[in-house]
Every structure is written in C-alpha cells, then in structure tokens.
Design an enzyme around this catalytic site. Structure first.
Site, PDB file in Angstrom:
ATOM      1  CB  CYS A  24      -1.015   0.009   1.457  1.00 34.44           C
ATOM      2  SG  CYS A  24      -2.511   1.225   1.379  1.00 34.44           S
ATOM      3  CG  ASP A  36      -0.950   3.929   5.409  1.00 33.09           C
ATOM      4  OD1 ASP A  36      -0.209   4.562   5.591  1.00 33.09           O
ATOM      5  OD2 ASP A  36      -1.863   4.074   6.042  1.00 33.09           O
ATOM      6  NE  ARG A  81      -0.333   5.185   8.963  1.00 31.58           N
ATOM      7  CZ  ARG A  81      -2.020   5.074   8.782  1.00 31.58           C
ATOM      8  NH1 ARG A  81      -2.772   5.154  10.378  1.00 31.58           N
ATOM      9  NH2 ARG A  81      -2.927   4.851   8.262  1.00 31.58           N
ATOM     10  CG  HIS A 123      -1.459  -1.388   5.627  1.00 32.15           C
ATOM     11  ND1 HIS A 123      -2.154  -0.034   6.818  1.00 32.15           N
ATOM     12  CD2 HIS A 123      -1.877  -0.722   4.756  1.00 32.15           C
ATOM     13  CE1 HIS A 123      -2.534   0.845   5.878  1.00 32.15           C
ATOM     14  NE2 HIS A 123      -2.507   0.512   4.661  1.00 32.15           N
ATOM     15  CB  CYS A 161      -5.649  -0.319   4.310  1.00 35.35           C
ATOM     16  SG  CYS A 161      -5.417   0.784   2.703  1.00 35.35           S
TER      17      CYS A 161
HETATM   18 CO    CO Z   1      -3.453   1.190   2.964  1.00 41.40          CO
END
Ligand code: CO
Length: 217
Positions: A42, A44, A46, A98, A101
């Site tokens: 992803c 993201d 993080r 994750h 999400c």
């Molecule tokens: Co995500």
C-alpha cells in the site's frame, strides 16, 4: 522549503553512513541490481516497504498503490511484475497489506473521496465476495482488519493468475507468491498462510487461507 532541506540533509547523512560501512556500496550497486523480492504494498506513508524489513538498496523491487491492489488491466503493476519476474528473476513476490488501511476503510464505508473511489471498487468486490464472513464480525475495527487480510489473499490469487506468473511456473522458474499483513499498532508482519509456488496449488492455497480467516473469528 525548510522541510525539503531536512530531507536533503538526511539523505546526505544516510549516504555517508552507508559509505562508512562499505565505501564501494554505491559504485557496486550502480552497475546492476539483482533483488530477490518484489514487494506489492500500500502507498500508506506508515508502511515503508524496504524500511520495515530493514533491507538495503538493491534488495527489493517495489510497487505500491492505494490498498495494494493487483488488477489484470493495470499496466503499471503488470509492467513492474513482468520486469521483476522475467528480467530481474526475483524469487518471491510479496503482497503486503496492512491493518486499518484507509483505502480499504473507504471502500468498506462506501465513502466518497473522488476519482479514487473507482479504484477502490476492486476492494468492494472483495467485500461483496466475503460478505457472509465479514458480517459475522461485530467489532467494526476488527471487521476492517479482516477485510484488509481478505484483500491481500484476493490479490495473491490475482498475482498467481497473471500470464506473467503462470508462464514463469510453466517454464519451471522458481517463483513463490506470498500474502502478508502489517500491523500498524506493533510494526510487525504476519504471514497470511497463502504462499504458493505452482499453478496447480493456487486454488487450494487460496481456499485454505480464506477458511483460516473465517476460523479465527
Ligand atoms: Co493502506
């Protein structure tokens, strides 16, 4: 501008640090790359792919998009996979999602954010496919995390069904596909038990992993 300067300064310190351990590191790497892993994860911020498995530059080929989706008409993802499998000859493709999400959450809640809603329709397909399993989970956060996991398992199936991976297996090339989930709360990766390295076992590996998601209710 201050923020950008921080990035450039940190880059200089990072490169110095690596050179201190291995003065030839960058020169050697500039000549060629031979990563053993393709990571599909992803976008993201993080979930920084190479950082959370503590790999050095050159070890992992990476493709990231919102909600780590593998679509058979996405030439960006397919091109990354084709190059990784046929030219770089990676040994492993890791699909990593994750928990919590945002993309999966938006799909689950059917909230609108614009163009991206259309991309997330693919996650809604996963949601509809496993509606029964998911509706049995009362806690909303837990239900979201389970959908994040189911989404990874579906994407592993999608990877395994591409002509790229199917042809590699047919040629006898050693290549395994795996599904992992990353916990934002503890920084740990978990194997979703959907590893597969041949065409014949693909459906069984998928079924087994989905069943496991149902049992851990
Ligand atoms: Co995500």
């Amino acid at each position: 501008m201050k923020e950008l300067k921080r990035l450039l300064d940190q880059n200089r310190a990072w490169a110095e640090n690596i050179k201190a351990n291995d003065p030839e590191f960058f020169q050697a790497l500039a000549k060629q790359q031979s990563p053993a892993f393709l990571w599909i994860g992803c976008s993201d911020s993080r979930v920084p792919a190479t950082q959370l498995v503590d790999t050095l530059p050159g070890e992992m080929f990476v493709h990231r998009n919102v909600a780590n989706i593998v679509v058979h008409t996405d030439f960006n993802c397919l091109s990354v996979m084709q190059y990784a499998v046929e030219v770089l000859k990676v040994d492993h493709i890791i699909v990593c999602g994750h928990h919590r999400c945002g993309g999966v959450k938006a799909a689950m809640e059917n909230s609108q954010f614009g163009l991206i809603d259309n991309w997330l329709r693919h996650v809604q397909d996963v949601l509809h496919q496993h509606e029964e399993l998911l509706s049995a989970i009362e806690d909303a956060g837990e239900r979201l995390d389970r959908l994040c996991e189911l989404n990874v398992i579906e994407q592993v199936l999608n990877v395994g069904r591409t002509t790229i991976v199917q042809n590699a297996w047919q040629r006898g090339q050693e290549l395994a596909v795996h599904g992992w989930i990353y916990g934002l709360q503890d920084g740990l990766l978990r194997d979703l038990g959907v590893s597969i390295d041949n065409a014949e076992g693909l459906a069984a590996a998928y079924d087994g992993a989905i069943k496991m998601r149902g049992h851990s209710l």
